[in-house]
Design a protein around this motif. Structure first.
Motif, PDB file in Angstrom:
ATOM      1  N   THR A 124      43.181 -16.240  81.815  1.00 56.13           N
ATOM      2  CA  THR A 124      44.240 -15.258  81.616  1.00 56.13           C
ATOM      3  C   THR A 124      44.282 -14.200  82.728  1.00 56.13           C
ATOM      4  O   THR A 124      45.328 -13.647  83.024  1.00 56.13           O
ATOM      5  CB  THR A 124      44.094 -14.584  80.236  1.00 56.13           C
ATOM      6  N   HIS A 125      43.122 -13.935  83.362  1.00 60.87           N
ATOM      7  CA  HIS A 125      43.051 -12.882  84.395  1.00 60.87           C
ATOM      8  C   HIS A 125      43.264 -13.514  85.775  1.00 60.87           C
ATOM      9  O   HIS A 125      42.327 -13.624  86.574  1.00 60.87           O
ATOM     10  CB  HIS A 125      41.712 -12.155  84.307  1.00 60.87           C
ATOM     11  N   GLU A 174      38.108 -15.634  80.486  1.00 60.04           N
ATOM     12  CA  GLU A 174      37.862 -14.522  79.576  1.00 60.04           C
ATOM     13  C   GLU A 174      36.634 -14.818  78.718  1.00 60.04           C
ATOM     14  O   GLU A 174      36.174 -15.956  78.627  1.00 60.04           O
ATOM     15  CB  GLU A 174      39.082 -14.277  78.682  1.00 60.04           C
ATOM     16  N   ASN A 184      49.797 -17.001  79.482  1.00 60.46           N
ATOM     17  CA  ASN A 184      48.940 -16.080  78.750  1.00 60.46           C
ATOM     18  C   ASN A 184      49.805 -15.297  77.770  1.00 60.46           C
ATOM     19  O   ASN A 184      51.024 -15.518  77.681  1.00 60.46           O
ATOM     20  CB  ASN A 184      48.151 -15.176  79.698  1.00 60.46           C
ATOM     21  N   ARG A 210      35.686 -11.528  82.100  1.00 61.10           N
ATOM     22  CA  ARG A 210      36.295 -10.326  81.530  1.00 61.10           C
ATOM     23  C   ARG A 210      36.774 -10.513  80.089  1.00 61.10           C
ATOM     24  O   ARG A 210      37.056 -11.624  79.645  1.00 61.10           O
ATOM     25  CB  ARG A 210      37.489  -9.897  82.399  1.00 61.10           C
ATOM     26  N   SER A 211      36.906  -9.399  79.408  1.00 66.12           N
ATOM     27  CA  SER A 211      37.493  -9.366  78.069  1.00 66.12           C
ATOM     28  C   SER A 211      38.965  -9.762  78.155  1.00 66.12           C
ATOM     29  O   SER A 211      39.684  -9.340  79.066  1.00 66.12           O
ATOM     30  CB  SER A 211      37.359  -7.968  77.475  1.00 66.12           C
ATOM     31  N   GLY A 212      39.428 -10.531  77.175  1.00 66.25           N
ATOM     32  CA  GLY A 212      40.767 -11.086  77.242  1.00 66.25           C
ATOM     33  C   GLY A 212      41.881 -10.076  77.148  1.00 66.25           C
ATOM     34  O   GLY A 212      42.931 -10.242  77.761  1.00 66.25           O
ATOM     35  N   GLY A 242      40.604  -6.661  79.950  1.00 63.21           N
ATOM     36  CA  GLY A 242      40.228  -6.998  81.313  1.00 63.21           C
ATOM     37  C   GLY A 242      38.925  -6.361  81.749  1.00 63.21           C
ATOM     38  O   GLY A 242      38.527  -6.457  82.915  1.00 63.21           O
ATOM     39  N   ASP A 277      38.140  -9.849  73.617  1.00 66.17           N
ATOM     40  CA  ASP A 277      39.497  -9.506  73.181  1.00 66.17           C
ATOM     41  C   ASP A 277      39.649  -8.018  72.879  1.00 66.17           C
ATOM     42  O   ASP A 277      40.322  -7.611  71.921  1.00 66.17           O
ATOM     43  CB  ASP A 277      39.902 -10.337  71.952  1.00 66.17           C
TER      44      ASP A 277
END
Length: 623
Positions: free
Chosen positions: A348-349, A357, A454, A588-590, A593, A600
């Motif tokens: 997603t990033h 993520e 995403n 990273r966290s979804g 970030g 999440d």
């Protein structure tokens, strides 16, 4: 343990004449389930030297060979075993075996009195009382016209071997109307205890039975429209066992014949099973047709897990995506699987390296660890560009004790449908699947326009390999099931709930995954779905009803402690270590970030650790 046979005062010749001539009232008069009285039994006569091994063989394979009792050597004289006095019948009552081969059918054993002096007689429960249980449940008795005994089939399921006794399981089959299936299974268990529990429901090919019209014993059974074939273990397994030991001389009762004993059925006399022991029946596959069973208490726990993970802390609207019992049916299917392919990874990033993520890999590895504890084959499929990352994650998970051993990691760059089939099947042959279950946990899924999005509608197709094609190919290969775990509707497998995603999830009309899985497990965070699947597998494999069904009532049962299943469950410590590993690699966290201890946008401490503890509390709670 040895038993001694005692005859009832009721004239044995009369009882024996009735049972051998197949008078229809015999079961009602002398074998009413739950009431003491004469009980029909099949007999096996073996040399005393083989008696200890055969007794152990029966005790180890109690489903097909329920041992009611045994005599001391020579205690049954030939006059007792011979044709009933005053009875004229040409019906063969016994089979003679020499060195493993059936060499004759006999109406009497009177001519073998000398050999019988050194032989032990074993008495095995047979199917008459099961027939009555099914009839009481509403299934008409088979053979109403008094024709030969019902169909029984050799399977490719091996019984647990003991010394020279090594043979396949033999089963009997009854067609059961689909709308009466669970009620009849529950009725047979209520009246007959564990001996009333079937060992397979569905496609006979899963037992190695190629043609129901060609039984190995008895008369064919016909499955009509709307019928489901249901299989129970058969005492005729004893004939295969006698043949396997290749002793110079042995005798058995002939198929369809029995003797009457006063040996009581302790399971029937103990009364009905508790509600938590009564099995629930659930369909886990349509092609091939396959049902599984578990106790009511196990089902209740798994339903509680499903409720626990469905909490929507991110306020995404996932409650609209929930389908009842998807976690239950997915875990039942996984419990039957031999080899599982797990995929994860949601880039997603796209402006960072790596773009992955923190949601997905922990849940995938937690499930993989438990599947490995169940001695199932496990592999992972990831994007080619992320292969090096996942190899490091797995290696460090082993070093940190999250995994016991490495997991093979595969990639699928795409190609034709034949390429997908080649990866899923040995030599590309759809009759030989390499995997029988695919699981996607927070894996980016293809939308209807062919792109991958995403949650913010950003197209990330350039970062994604078409692993979706494996799920599409699996839909056309009998024997491969699939599960998708998601928390937003754009994950692989969520095509099963895409209409709800379009209506209720932000940007759902664009991002909704178009590729279905057989089972769609919805969770507030996808990792929780992976944890819940592992917990559900623990519950099922700790369930006596499900465990007996899995092993086809052959071999000894296994307690969870013996298999170290508890140690294989997800834990706060292991999942914290896994998240530490991801943070070290700058995953990273979804939502936010952030490179840190969150998934999440939710912190590990205070949120995810509490979720893990709730799942463990439900899983390990005593009923």
């Amino acid at each position: 343990m040895s038993f001694t046979l005692h005859l009832k005062s009721c004239p044995f010749s009369v009882i024996r004449s009735w049972i051998l001539q197949k008078k229809p009232n015999i079961r009602n008069m002398f074998s009413t389930a739950g009431a003491p009285g004469p009980r029909p039994a099949s007999v096996v006569l073996l040399p005393r030297s083989l008696a200890p091994d055969f007794e152990k063989f029966c005790q180890t394979n109690g489903g097909p060979l329920p041992l009611l009792g045994r005599s001391e050597p020579g205690r049954w004289a030939s006059s007792t075993l011979g044709a009933a006095p005053g009875t004229r019948t040409d019906r063969p009552q016994f089979r003679k075996y020499e060195f493993g081969a059936c060499t004759g059918s006999l109406t009497s054993l009177e001519g073998h009195s000398e050999q019988l002096k050194d032989m032990v007689t074993f008495f095995l429960g047979c199917s008459f009382s099961l027939e009555e249980a099914l009839e009481k449940g509403g299934l008409p008795r088979r053979n109403p016209a008094g024709r030969g005994h019902g169909a029984a089939y050799k399977t490719t399921v091996p019984c647990a071997a003991v010394a020279g006794f090594c043979c396949p399981l033999v089963v009997t089959m009854r067609p059961v109307p689909k709308d009466k299936l669970e009620r009849l299974v529950q009725a047979s268990c209520s009246l007959r205890g564990v001996q009333g529990q079937p060992v397979h429901i569905g496609d006979p090919g899963l037992l190695g039975i190629q043609d129901l019209s060609k039984p190995d014993y008895g008369d064919p059974e016909v499955c009509g429209p709307g019928d489901v074939p249901v299989f129970w273990p058969s005492h005729l397994t004893s004939l295969e066992a006698v043949s396997s030991c290749k002793t110079p001389l042995a005798f058995t009762s002939a198929p369809g014949c029995a003797v009457m004993t006063d040996l009581q059925d302790t399971e029937a006399l103990a009364g009905s099973l508790t509600p938590d022991q009564i099995p629930e029946v659930h369909c886990i596959s349509q092609d091939p047709l396959h049902y599984s069973i578990a106790s009511a208490s196990a089902v209740r726990k798994i339903r509680e897990l499903e409720t626990v993970i469905a909490v929507d802390l991110g306020s995404r609207g996932i409650g609209h995506l929930l389908c009842r019992d998807e976690l239950l049916r997915a875990s039942l299917s996984l419990s039957h699987a031999r080899s599982v392919l797990i995929t994860t990874g949601f880039p997603t990033h796209f402006n960072h390296e790596p773009p992955e993520e923190t949601d997905g890999p922990p849940g995938a590895l937690a499930l993989a660890a438990f599947l490995r504890a169940l001695e199932k084959g496990v592999s992972m499929a990831v994007d080619q560009r992320a292969l090096s990352l996942f190899e490091k994650l797995v290696q460090e998970a082993v070093e940190q004790g999250v995994l016991k051993t490495k997991i093979p990691i595969l990639t699928y760059p795409g190609g034709s449908a034949r390429a997908a089939q080649a990866l899923l099947c040995s030599d590309g042959d759809p009759r030989s699947p390499r995997f029988d279950h695919l699981v996607a946990i927070e894996r980016t899924g293809r939308a209807a326009d062919g792109n991958y999005y995403n949650a913010r509608k950003m197209n990330i197709k350039h970062l994604v390999d078409p692993i979706d094609d494996l799920f599409l190919a699996a839909q056309k290969i009998p024997g491969i099931s699939s599960t998708g775990v998601g928390d937003g509707g754009n994950e692989l497998g969520m095509g099963k709930v895409k209409e709800a995603v379009k209506r209720h999830i932000r940007n759902g009309d664009v991002i909704a995954c178009d590729v279905e899985a057989d089972f769609a497990v919805i969770a507030g965070v996808s990792n929780w779905g992976g944890y819940a699947l592992a917990c559900a597998l623990y519950i099922l494999n700790s369930c006596e009803v499900h465990g007996r069904y899995l092993r086809r009532a052959t071999g000894p049962s296994a307690a969870p402690g013996e298999q170290n299943w508890t140690q294989a469950l997800p834990s706060i410590d292991k999942e914290e270590k896994m998240l530490d590993i991801l943070v070290w690699h700058k995953v990273r966290s979804g939502v936010s970030g952030i490179v840190g201890m969150e998934v999440d946008g939710l912190p590990f401490h205070g949120t995810h650790d509490q979720m893990i503890q709730k799942l463990l509390d439900v899983t390990t709670a005593r009923v």
